[in-house]
Design a protein around this motif. Sequence first.
Motif, PDB file in Angstrom:
ATOM      1  N   SER A 108     -12.435  -6.975 -35.264  1.00  0.00           N
ATOM      2  CA  SER A 108     -12.867  -5.722 -35.875  1.00  0.00           C
ATOM      3  C   SER A 108     -13.479  -5.974 -37.254  1.00  0.00           C
ATOM      4  CB  SER A 108     -11.701  -4.748 -35.975  1.00  0.00           C
ATOM      5  OG  SER A 108     -10.586  -5.393 -36.555  1.00  0.00           O
ATOM      6  N   ILE A 109     -12.902  -6.926 -37.999  1.00  0.00           N
ATOM      7  CA  ILE A 109     -13.443  -7.230 -39.329  1.00  0.00           C
ATOM      8  C   ILE A 109     -14.847  -7.806 -39.192  1.00  0.00           C
ATOM      9  CG2 ILE A 109     -13.163  -8.851 -41.263  1.00  0.00           C
ATOM     10  CD1 ILE A 109     -11.353  -6.455 -41.448  1.00  0.00           C
ATOM     11  N   GLU A 110     -14.990  -8.693 -38.208  1.00  0.00           N
ATOM     12  CA  GLU A 110     -16.295  -9.321 -37.984  1.00  0.00           C
ATOM     13  C   GLU A 110     -17.325  -8.234 -37.650  1.00  0.00           C
ATOM     14  OE1 GLU A 110     -18.457 -12.851 -38.041  1.00  0.00           O
ATOM     15  OE2 GLU A 110     -16.482 -12.275 -38.786  1.00  0.00           O
ATOM     16  N   ASN A 111     -16.914  -7.290 -36.775  1.00  0.00           N
ATOM     17  CA  ASN A 111     -17.821  -6.183 -36.440  1.00  0.00           C
ATOM     18  C   ASN A 111     -18.185  -5.395 -37.682  1.00  0.00           C
ATOM     19  OD1 ASN A 111     -18.166  -6.566 -33.753  1.00  0.00           O
ATOM     20  ND2 ASN A 111     -16.289  -5.455 -33.185  1.00  0.00           N
ATOM     21  N   ASP A 114     -20.622  -7.221 -39.836  1.00  0.00           N
ATOM     22  CA  ASP A 114     -21.942  -7.233 -39.192  1.00  0.00           C
ATOM     23  C   ASP A 114     -22.623  -5.883 -39.367  1.00  0.00           C
ATOM     24  OD1 ASP A 114     -23.789  -8.635 -37.209  1.00  0.00           O
ATOM     25  OD2 ASP A 114     -23.402  -6.670 -36.268  1.00  0.00           O
ATOM     26  N   ALA A 115     -21.859  -4.820 -39.098  1.00  0.00           N
ATOM     27  CA  ALA A 115     -22.445  -3.475 -39.163  1.00  0.00           C
ATOM     28  C   ALA A 115     -22.906  -3.163 -40.587  1.00  0.00           C
ATOM     29  CB  ALA A 115     -21.413  -2.452 -38.721  1.00  0.00           C
ATOM     30  N   VAL A 116     -22.067  -3.456 -41.558  1.00  0.00           N
ATOM     31  CA  VAL A 116     -22.411  -3.047 -42.921  1.00  0.00           C
ATOM     32  C   VAL A 116     -23.573  -3.877 -43.451  1.00  0.00           C
ATOM     33  CG1 VAL A 116     -21.529  -2.758 -45.270  1.00  0.00           C
ATOM     34  CG2 VAL A 116     -20.066  -2.248 -43.330  1.00  0.00           C
ATOM     35  N   THR A 117     -23.585  -5.182 -43.124  1.00  0.00           N
ATOM     36  CA  THR A 117     -24.710  -5.982 -43.647  1.00  0.00           C
ATOM     37  C   THR A 117     -26.006  -5.609 -42.937  1.00  0.00           C
ATOM     38  OG1 THR A 117     -24.047  -7.744 -42.127  1.00  0.00           O
ATOM     39  CG2 THR A 117     -23.426  -7.996 -44.425  1.00  0.00           C
ATOM     40  N   PRO A 147      -6.733  -8.029 -47.930  1.00  0.00           N
ATOM     41  CA  PRO A 147      -6.118  -9.135 -47.181  1.00  0.00           C
ATOM     42  C   PRO A 147      -6.776  -9.387 -45.836  1.00  0.00           C
ATOM     43  CG  PRO A 147      -4.415  -7.785 -48.191  1.00  0.00           C
ATOM     44  CD  PRO A 147      -5.704  -7.091 -48.455  1.00  0.00           C
ATOM     45  N   VAL A 148      -7.243  -8.338 -45.172  1.00  0.00           N
ATOM     46  CA  VAL A 148      -7.850  -8.592 -43.851  1.00  0.00           C
ATOM     47  C   VAL A 148      -9.157  -9.356 -43.981  1.00  0.00           C
ATOM     48  CG1 VAL A 148      -6.838  -6.701 -42.547  1.00  0.00           C
ATOM     49  CG2 VAL A 148      -8.862  -6.281 -43.928  1.00  0.00           C
ATOM     50  N   GLY A 149      -9.732  -9.336 -45.211  1.00  0.00           N
ATOM     51  CA  GLY A 149     -11.003 -10.045 -45.414  1.00  0.00           C
ATOM     52  C   GLY A 149     -10.895 -11.518 -45.092  1.00  0.00           C
ATOM     53  N   ALA A 150      -9.689 -12.018 -45.086  1.00  0.00           N
ATOM     54  CA  ALA A 150      -9.522 -13.444 -44.783  1.00  0.00           C
ATOM     55  C   ALA A 150      -9.951 -13.782 -43.372  1.00  0.00           C
ATOM     56  CB  ALA A 150      -8.061 -13.836 -44.981  1.00  0.00           C
ATOM     57  N   HIS A 151     -10.080 -12.734 -42.526  1.00  0.00           N
ATOM     58  CA  HIS A 151     -10.498 -12.999 -41.138  1.00  0.00           C
ATOM     59  C   HIS A 151     -11.986 -13.217 -41.005  1.00  0.00           C
ATOM     60  CE1 HIS A 151      -6.728 -12.438 -39.072  1.00  0.00           C
ATOM     61  NE2 HIS A 151      -6.478 -11.338 -39.778  1.00  0.00           N
ATOM     62  N   LEU A 152     -12.731 -12.930 -42.057  1.00  0.00           N
ATOM     63  CA  LEU A 152     -14.192 -13.080 -41.958  1.00  0.00           C
ATOM     64  C   LEU A 152     -14.547 -14.519 -41.630  1.00  0.00           C
ATOM     65  CD1 LEU A 152     -15.115 -10.998 -45.090  1.00  0.00           C
ATOM     66  CD2 LEU A 152     -15.761 -10.425 -42.764  1.00  0.00           C
ATOM     67  N   THR A 153     -15.666 -14.681 -40.900  1.00  0.00           N
ATOM     68  CA  THR A 153     -16.103 -16.050 -40.592  1.00  0.00           C
ATOM     69  C   THR A 153     -17.034 -16.525 -41.694  1.00  0.00           C
ATOM     70  OG1 THR A 153     -18.000 -15.229 -39.416  1.00  0.00           O
ATOM     71  CG2 THR A 153     -15.999 -15.606 -38.130  1.00  0.00           C
ATOM     72  N   ASN A 154     -17.345 -17.807 -41.647  1.00  0.00           N
ATOM     73  CA  ASN A 154     -18.270 -18.376 -42.628  1.00  0.00           C
ATOM     74  C   ASN A 154     -19.589 -17.621 -42.648  1.00  0.00           C
ATOM     75  OD1 ASN A 154     -16.965 -20.767 -43.856  1.00  0.00           O
ATOM     76  ND2 ASN A 154     -16.761 -21.373 -41.705  1.00  0.00           N
ATOM     77  N   GLU A 155     -20.084 -17.311 -41.448  1.00  0.00           N
ATOM     78  CA  GLU A 155     -21.395 -16.656 -41.386  1.00  0.00           C
ATOM     79  C   GLU A 155     -21.349 -15.270 -42.012  1.00  0.00           C
ATOM     80  OE1 GLU A 155     -21.357 -17.275 -37.191  1.00  0.00           O
ATOM     81  OE2 GLU A 155     -23.456 -17.909 -37.314  1.00  0.00           O
ATOM     82  N   SER A 156     -20.270 -14.546 -41.704  1.00  0.00           N
ATOM     83  CA  SER A 156     -20.188 -13.183 -42.237  1.00  0.00           C
ATOM     84  C   SER A 156     -20.154 -13.214 -43.752  1.00  0.00           C
ATOM     85  CB  SER A 156     -18.930 -12.482 -41.736  1.00  0.00           C
ATOM     86  OG  SER A 156     -18.882 -12.554 -40.344  1.00  0.00           O
ATOM     87  N   VAL A 157     -19.399 -14.154 -44.267  1.00  0.00           N
ATOM     88  CA  VAL A 157     -19.319 -14.225 -45.734  1.00  0.00           C
ATOM     89  C   VAL A 157     -20.706 -14.497 -46.293  1.00  0.00           C
ATOM     90  CG1 VAL A 157     -18.348 -15.520 -47.658  1.00  0.00           C
ATOM     91  CG2 VAL A 157     -16.916 -14.954 -45.709  1.00  0.00           C
ATOM     92  N   CYS A 158     -21.426 -15.416 -45.664  1.00  0.00           N
ATOM     93  CA  CYS A 158     -22.770 -15.717 -46.159  1.00  0.00           C
ATOM     94  C   CYS A 158     -23.652 -14.481 -46.094  1.00  0.00           C
ATOM     95  CB  CYS A 158     -23.394 -16.843 -45.339  1.00  0.00           C
ATOM     96  SG  CYS A 158     -22.683 -18.432 -45.762  1.00  0.00           S
ATOM     97  N   GLU A 159     -23.528 -13.743 -45.004  1.00  0.00           N
ATOM     98  CA  GLU A 159     -24.372 -12.534 -44.886  1.00  0.00           C
ATOM     99  C   GLU A 159     -24.006 -11.517 -45.951  1.00  0.00           C
ATOM    100  OE1 GLU A 159     -24.493 -10.866 -41.034  1.00  0.00           O
ATOM    101  OE2 GLU A 159     -25.431 -12.620 -40.137  1.00  0.00           O
ATOM    102  N   ILE A 160     -22.713 -11.363 -46.174  1.00  0.00           N
ATOM    103  CA  ILE A 160     -22.281 -10.401 -47.194  1.00  0.00           C
ATOM    104  C   ILE A 160     -22.887 -10.790 -48.540  1.00  0.00           C
ATOM    105  CG2 ILE A 160     -20.266  -9.671 -48.532  1.00  0.00           C
ATOM    106  CD1 ILE A 160     -18.660  -9.826 -45.907  1.00  0.00           C
ATOM    107  N   ASP A 278     -26.388 -16.361 -34.575  1.00  0.00           N
ATOM    108  CA  ASP A 278     -26.185 -15.377 -33.503  1.00  0.00           C
ATOM    109  C   ASP A 278     -25.062 -14.451 -33.905  1.00  0.00           C
ATOM    110  OD1 ASP A 278     -27.808 -17.198 -32.628  1.00  0.00           O
ATOM    111  OD2 ASP A 278     -26.744 -17.703 -30.776  1.00  0.00           O
ATOM    112  N   SER A 279     -25.239 -13.234 -33.550  1.00  0.00           N
ATOM    113  CA  SER A 279     -24.233 -12.251 -33.944  1.00  0.00           C
ATOM    114  C   SER A 279     -22.961 -12.518 -33.162  1.00  0.00           C
ATOM    115  CB  SER A 279     -24.726 -10.854 -33.606  1.00  0.00           C
ATOM    116  OG  SER A 279     -24.790 -10.760 -32.196  1.00  0.00           O
TER     117      SER A 279
END
Length: 1843
Positions: A108-111, A114-117, A147-160, A278-279
Motif C-alpha cells: 500500500s505504501i508503494e502504491n 507511486d500515485a502521489v509522485t 514509520p511506515v515510510g520504511a517500507h518504501l523501495t529504493n525506486e520510490s524514494v528516488c522518485e519522491i 517499471d512501476s
Amino acid sequence: MVDKNIYIVQGEICAVVGAIKRNSRWSTHTPLDEEQDPLLNSFCHLKETLNNIKELSDVEPNVFLRPFLEVVRSEDTTGPITGLALTSVNKFLSYGLIDANHEGAAESIENMADAVTHARFVGTDPASDEVVLMKILQVLRTLLLTPVGAHLTNESVCEIMQSCFRICFEMRLSELLRKSAEHTLVDMVQLLFSRLPQFKEEAKSFVGANMKKLKMRAGGMSESSKWKKQKRSPRPPRHMVRSASGLTDTSQPPTLSNNLSGGVPFMEEQPPGLPLSDSVASSISSPAADSGLDASSKATSREDLTDLEQSSSTATTPSSEPGRLETQGEAVQVERTQSASVESIPEVLEDRDSLAEQSDTASVHDMDYVNPRGVRFTQSTHKDGAALIPYGLPCLRELFRFLISLTNPHDRHNSDVMLHMGLQLLTVALEAAHIAPYQSLLCLVKDELCRHLFQLLSVDRINLYASSIRVCFLLFESMRGHLKFQLEMYLKKLMDIITSENAKMPYEMKEMALEAIVQLWRIPSFVTELYINYDCDYYCSNLFEDLTKLLSKNAFPVSGQLYTTHLLSLEALLTVIDSIEAHCQAKVLNSADQSDAVTPEVEGTGSRGTDTVIGERLANTTSTVKNGPEVEEKPACLPTSGHLMAERMSLGRQDQEEIELADKKAPKKPQRFSCCLPDSQELIEIKNKKKLLITGTEQFNQKPKKGIQFLQEKGLLSSPMDNNEVAQWLRENPRLDKKMIGEFVSDRKNMELLDSFVNTFTFQGLRIDEALRLYLEAFRLPGEAPVIQRLLETFTNNWHKVNGSPFMTDDAGFALAYAIIMLNTDQHNHNVRKQNIPMTVEQFKKNLKGVNGSKDFDQDMLEDIYNAIKNEEIVMPEEQTGLVKENYIWSVLLHRGASPEGIFLHVPAGSYDHDLFTMTWGPTIAALSYVFDKSLDDTIIQKAIAGFRKCAMIAAHYGFSDVFDNLIISLCKFTTLSSESIENLPTVFGSNSKAQVAAKTVFSLSHRHGDILREGWKNIMDSMLQLFRAELLPKVMVEVEDFVEPSGKISLQREETPSNRGESAVLSFVNWLTLSGAEQSGLRGPSTESQEAKQAAILCIKQCDPEKLITESKFLQLESLQELMKALISVTPDEETYDEEDAAFCLEMLLRIVLENRDRVSCVWQTVREYLYHLCVHETESCFLVERAVVGLLRLAIRLLRREDISSQVLLSLRLLLMMKPHVLSRVSREVAYGLHELLKTNAANIHCSDDWFTLFSLLECIGAGVKPPASLQVTTGPDNDTGAQSDSELPSYHTSEVNVDRGYTSDSEVYTEHGKSRMPRSITDVDVANSGWLVVGKDDLDVSKPVVTNPKPPTPPLVNQYSLTVGQDMGLHDTKSLIKCVESLSFIVRDAAHVTPENFELCVKTIRVFVEASLNGGYRTHEKKKSHKYDAKSSRLRKKPREKDGLSRRVKASNQRASRPHSDDEEDEGVPASYHTVSLQLLDLMHTLHTRAASIYSSWAEEQRHLEAAGRKIEANSQALWSSCWCPLLQGIAWLCCDARRQVRMQALTYLQRALLVHDLQTLDAVEWESCFNKVLFPLLTKLLENISPADVGGMEETRMRACTLLSKVFLQHLSPLLSLPTFAALWLTILDFMDKYMHAGSSDLLLEAIPESLKNMLLVMDTAGIFHSADSRTGYSDLWEITWERIDCFLPRLREELFKQAAMPEPVSSVPVESVAPPAPCPATPAPVVPTESMCPSRPESPQEPHTPSANGTERSSPVPHTTPPIPVPMKMNPSEVPATITQSPLILQPLASPLQVGVPPMSLPIILNPALIEATSPVPLLPGPRATDSGDTPEEQALS
C-alpha cells in the motif's frame, strides 16, 4: 464498539465524494451516476466494506487507500479534488491508520508513493495549482517521515526525491513553493542520511548492476531526453496512468486545453526527465523470478525489480528459520545470519554504467524476508512472488551522487540555485551521517565531491564560496583520514586566497578562508595530524609550518590598523596554544600520561568529530528499538524532523557490527615511521632528511646528475648508484620535474635504470592503452624519435611479459603503443586538428591491419581503445593548461591517494605538543605582542594576555626557559616601566591601563612559573628598580631592617626632612635657583590627574604583589634562584648612571632572598659573599651603599648562625668587615656595633671556634675603640687589582700546620723548654701576638709568606714595650655610641658564664682592656681629635652623585641631604661625659667580675676536660696559668683606669684594684708572680700617676696618689716573705724607694708629704723586724741592702734614719761610687740611679708569654731550681737577653703614654720605665740580671755582695 479509525476514513470518503459530485454537477449540470463513474464506484464499494468490519486493521490498507489514490492519479479530477484526496491520504498517514506491521503495508505504501509522485489533475489557475503541488510535497514528506515510510523501495524514494527537486528547480513556480520544496528536501535528506548507519554496504557485485535504474536527472538536463518514456500497465484496468511524474506528452488529450492555463505549462515544456523503473504494478504482474540478469544481457528495456533486490541494502538476508509471530505489540527476536564482510571498493571505480559481473550468490528473494516486526514476507504473500524490499544504501548512493553532480560548476546546466541547493543538502547529509565506512559513498567524496568543492572555491559568488567552505569543513573534520592529498590541496588553496594580492579578491573571502582555518585548527588533534602527516612526510609540503608562518605574518597589519583578518590569524595561532595548554593542564591533573591509554587510529571511527558520532548513537538507540517492546504505533505527535524520525525507524535496519569491525581494523602505518606513534627524535630525523631531499630535488630539476650526486653525498641514495632505488625515488617524488625524469631515464647511459623504472609500474591486468596512460603520466615524453622508441620498447616488453604475451610478437605491442600515441595526438592536438579531420575508428583499425604478427588485433579491443582515447586524452605532463591540466593533476592526486603514500595517521590529541610548541611559540608571541601593542579594544587585549599566560604555562610545563624569558621580556616592554623617565613614570603608568595589565601579567607569571625564568629576571629586576625610583613600590619593600634606628626600620628612599635643615637648606636654595621656570611650576605640586594616576599606579603595583617574588623565592629551582641573584647583582648600574640608592635597593632584595632561602643558603652563599666583599672591601669612602652592605652582612650572620652547616662560613665572612679600609669601617661603626650586639645576643652559643671569636672580638675592638684592623687582613687594591672577591679559602690563611714556622715570634717557654715538647698546631692570629709578651709592630708583621724558623737566635721583629698598662694597640677615633654598644655586648658575654669559654676568655680580657683604654678620661682621644676632624656620619647618608638624565637632575631630592641619623657630637656632646663615665664603671665591674670568677671558671673547665677523653689541649687551673692569662691583664686594666682623669672613675678603680690585689685567690701566687705584679701593675700605675693627669682636680689627684702609695706598701708588706726569696728583691725594693721619693715631691699640698714618710716608716720597721737588713757575715751586722736602702732614702728623707734607727749610722760614700757608675749621664746628680728601678722591674728571668690557647706550655717544667711562675700578660712578649743579637739594629721602642718626657718631682729626671731587656744589659755595669736561667749559674750582685 466500532474502531474510531473507521469513522475517520468514512468522513474522508464523504468529503471527497461530495467534492467530486459538486464538481461534476457544476460542469455538466447532471448528477453523476455512481455506478458509471469509476471513482465514485470504488468509494461506494469501500463504504460497504467499512460498514461490515469492527476494526480497520481487519482490511488491508490498500483497500481503504485505493479509491483515494485513484482520485490522485486521475487526470480528470480538478486541482481542489486532487488536493482533498491528498489531504485525506496525509491524514491517514498522520494518524497512523496504516499499520506498519500489516503484511499489506509495503504494497500500500508503494502504491501511495507511486500515485502521489504521478499525481494528475486538471490545471485551473497557477495559484490554486501550486496549492495542490504544496499538498503533494506535504504528503511525500509525511510518507517518508512516518514509520511506515520504511517500507518504501529504493525506486520510490528516488522518485519522491525527484518530484521534490522538480518543484524546487522550476523557476516559474512561486518562491514560497520552491522554498517549501527545499525544506522538504532538507528533511528527507536528513532522514535518509541519519538512517545510513542502519544500512549495510552491499557486496561489490551488486554495485554496478543497478546503477542505471536509479539515475536521477535534474529537470531540463539534455540527457533526460535519452530516456524512453515508458508506459505503465494500468493498475486499475479502467484508468490510464502516464509514466512521467505529472508531465503530459504532447499527445495529451485536448480536454486539458479547456483549462485556463492550458494545462500545467511547465510540465508540458519539459520532456519527461525521470527514467522511471517499471512501476510496482508491472513488476507484480510480471512473473519473472530469476535470480538476476544474464551476464551477456545489456540493460534490458524492462528491468525487473528482481535486479533491484540484488542491489538493495538487504545484503543481510534474514535467516531461513521462520520467526515466531507473537502477540501484537511484543517484539520478535529475529536471528540473522552475518553476511560476509563488505569488500572495499577500488579507489578509482570502473565505469559505473557497465554492468558488473553477475554475483554467484543466491538472489535475495530466494529466501523469505522477515521484517523486524516479525512479519514474514514469503513469495507466496504476493501474487507474483516479487518481494518488496525496503529502501537502503542504493537510493542513498544515488541521491548522494545526484547531489554531488549538482555542485559541478563546470556543468552549464547547473544554475546558481542548483549549486546552492546541492551544497545545502550535502551539508545536511554530512551533518547527519558518518559516510567514511561506506566505500561506495567514500569514492564519490574522494573524487567528484572534493573536485567540485575546490573548483567552487575559485568562484566569485560569496554565498557559494561560503557554502563550499562549510561542506569542506564537514568533510575534513570527519573523513580527513581518507583524504590526505585532498586536504593538502584544500589548505594550499586557502593559503593562496589569504595571501592573494589580487585587488578584485573581496576582503570577505580572505576572512572566510581564515575562519575556515581557525575552525579546522580547533578540531582536536587536527594540528598534530597536519604536522605528522605533512611536515613529517618527505613528499608533502610543510603545511603546519607554512600555515603558522602565514598566520603569524598575517597577524601583523601592514597599515597599522587591526582588521578582523589579523585577529583571526592570531586566533588560529592561539587555537594551537589553547589546545596544547589544555593538554598540559590535563597532564598536570592526571599526572599519568594519557598517551599510553590511547592508540592512534588510521581510519574509521577515530576520525569522527563529536558531531559525526550520530551514526553510532543511532545504532545504539535503535538496537533497543529492535529488541525492546514495540514503539508506540500511533504516537501522540510524530517527530517533526527527519533526523529524529530516523531514530524511530526500525524497518530495513541492518546490523552494524560488521561495519564497526571493518572500521576498527589495525591502524595502517606509513612506511616512513617505525611505529604508529613515532617519537620526537624520529620526527626530527625525518624532517632533516626532508630538507636534504628538497635540496636534492631542486638540484635534480636543474641537472639530474647533480641532484643524484648530492643525495648520494648526503647518504640518502646509496653509492654506487642502485638503479632500483633511484627508480623508486623518481616514481615517488612528486616534486621532480617530469621533463627531467624523461631525459634522465631515456639517456642511453641509463638503460638499466630505465628497466628498473618500468618495473616500478604494475601493468598486470591493464589494457595496453590503460597501461600506457599510467606510464606516460610518470614523466614527460621527449620529442626525439630514437628516445621515444627506447622508452616505448622497454614499456611494451614489460607489459607483454606481465600480461602473458597476448600479441603474436613483441613488435606488435610496440606498434600498437606507437599507434595509440599517434591517435592521441590526432584526436587532441589543436595544431593537428586544424589541418586534418580527426581519424575515425575505421581508419584506426585499418592502419593496424596485419600488424599483429601479420594478423589483426582483436577488433573490439581496438574499438574500446579508440573510444577511451577519444573520450579522454592521455595527458602529457606539463604540456596542457586549463581544465585538461586540472584533470591531469587531479588524477595524479587520486593515484597518490590510492598508494601507501595516502595513509593518514590519526594520533591522540597532544601527542607532539612539544614539537608543535617549539615551532609555534616564536611566531605566536611575536603576533601576540604586536596585537597587544596596537589594539585598544579591551577584549582583544584580554585575549592577548590570555595567550601570553597560556604560552607561559606550556613553557613552564615543558621547561622551555628561553620561551618564558622571551615572553617576560616582551611583556616588560609593554609595562613602559623601563622606557619612561622617572619623573613621568607614575603618571604615564597610572594612566595607561594596558601597561598595568602587562605589569600584572609579568608579576603573576613570575610568581607562578618563576622556576623556569632565567634571562628574564634581569628585565623584571630592572622594572622593580624603576618602580623603586618612582616610589611606586609598597612601603614594606623599601623599608629595611636597621640596627641603629629606634624603630628597627629605615626607608631606602631617603627624603629631606625638616629636622635636617643645616646645609640642606642652602642646597635646596641653590637647586631652586638653578631650576627653570617650567620645572619650578612642576615642583609646586602635581595636578589632580597626575595624583590620581599615581594612586592608580600604586594600587596596580600593590596588586602585582612584587614582594611575593622575594618571599616565594624559597620555592624556586636552584638554577632560577641563582639567575635571580645574578640579575640583582648585575643591576648595579654602570659608572655613569651609578646610583647608590638603586644599588642599595637591589642589595636589600638580594639579602631578603638569601634569608628566604636559608635552607639551601650554602648553594648561593659564595655569590652573595663575593658581592658583599666587592661592596665593602673595595670601597674607598663610606657611603649609604656600604652601610647597607655592612648591615646586610650582619643581618645574614644573625639569621644564618643558627644553621650548623653554614655558620662557620658565615662567621668567616664577617672578616670582610675587618678587611675594609679603616676609615670606611669607622664610618659604619655604629651599625656594626649594634649589629654585633644583636648577633651576640642571639647567637653567642653557636660560636665555638677560637678563630671566630677572634674575628668578633677584633671587630668589637675596631669599632668600639677605633683599633686599626689587623694588617694581615687589609687588602691593598691597586687600580687594576680589582679581581673581585676572594673566596673564604683565599682569605689570608690562618690555618697552617706548623706553629713555629709562621708565628713570627717565639715564646720564651719554648726557648726554655727542650724543644721537644709536642705542641698543638694552632692558628696564628693577632690574639697570639697581642697576648704574648711583645707586640710586633710593622706593616708586614704577620706576613705569612715569610716563615720564621725557630732556631735559638730568631730575628727580632721590632718590639713594643709590654710593661705598660696600655694594650699597645694603635687606636684611631671611635664613636661613642659604638663603644657603649660594644661594651654592652661584652658585658653580655661576660655576665653569662655559659658564654665565657676557653676559646674566648683571653680574647675577652684583651678586648676589655682595649675598651678601657678607649674609655680612658672620657674618651679623650676621640674628643681631642674630633675638634680637628669633625666626625659626622651624615655624609655617609649623602648621595654620591645625583644621576643625570636628559640634562636634568634625576630627582630634585637627589641632591638633598638625607636626614641622617645623628652619629655625632651635635646633640650628643652633653651626654658624652655621663655615658663614658658609665662605660668606665661598667668595664671596671666587668674586670672585677672576671677577676673574682676566674679561678672557679678555670677549675670548672679543667674539671670538664678531665671527663672528655680526647681533649684538644690541656686546660690548667693552677695559679700560674691564671696569673698569666687572666689576673695580670685584668689588674693592668683596672690599674689603667686608676689613671683616669675623672676622679670618680679613679677612686672606684683604686677601690677595685685594692680589692683585687688583696683577694683571697691571689694568695696562692708565688714570688715570681708577685714580682711581676709589681713590675706590670703597680709600678706602671705609680709612674702614670706622677703625670699631671687631671690639672683641674689637684686635690683629687693628691688623694689618688696617696691611695696608690698606700696600696703599694700594703701589697709589699702583705707578700714580703715570698718576695724575699727573689734574687731581684733588692732591685724591687730600690724601685719602691724611688717611687716614694718621687711621690714626696709630686703633690702641691702636704698630704703626700705626710703620708709617704709614714708608709715608708711602716715598711722599714716591718722589714727590720723581719731581719731583712741584718747580715751575720758583714762587719756591721747589716747587709748590703741596708746600705743601699739608706743611701737612697737619704736623698729625700735625710732625717728618717735617725728617727727610726739611731744606733746604726753608716758612712755615706761607700756605695756612692757604684751608684754613680751605674747611672747614665743624668741631668742632676741628686738623682743618681735612674736605671736601678728599671732594672728591678725586670724580673729575674724573662716571663714566659702565655700561649693563650695552650696553657700546658706555660713553663711549669723549667730547669731552674727556683719555682718560677710566669705572669702571663696579654701584651707582647719580651725576649730572653741571651737571644738578643749583640748589636741592636733598631733602637727599642719605648712606650710613653703621652709621648712627652716625664717630669717627675722637682728634680727633672728621665725615666724610661720599661725597657728592652737587652738595653738594660748593655748599659748596666752592675749585672743585676742573671745569665741564662737554664744553668742558673750566676748570682745577682747583691747576693754576691751579701755573700
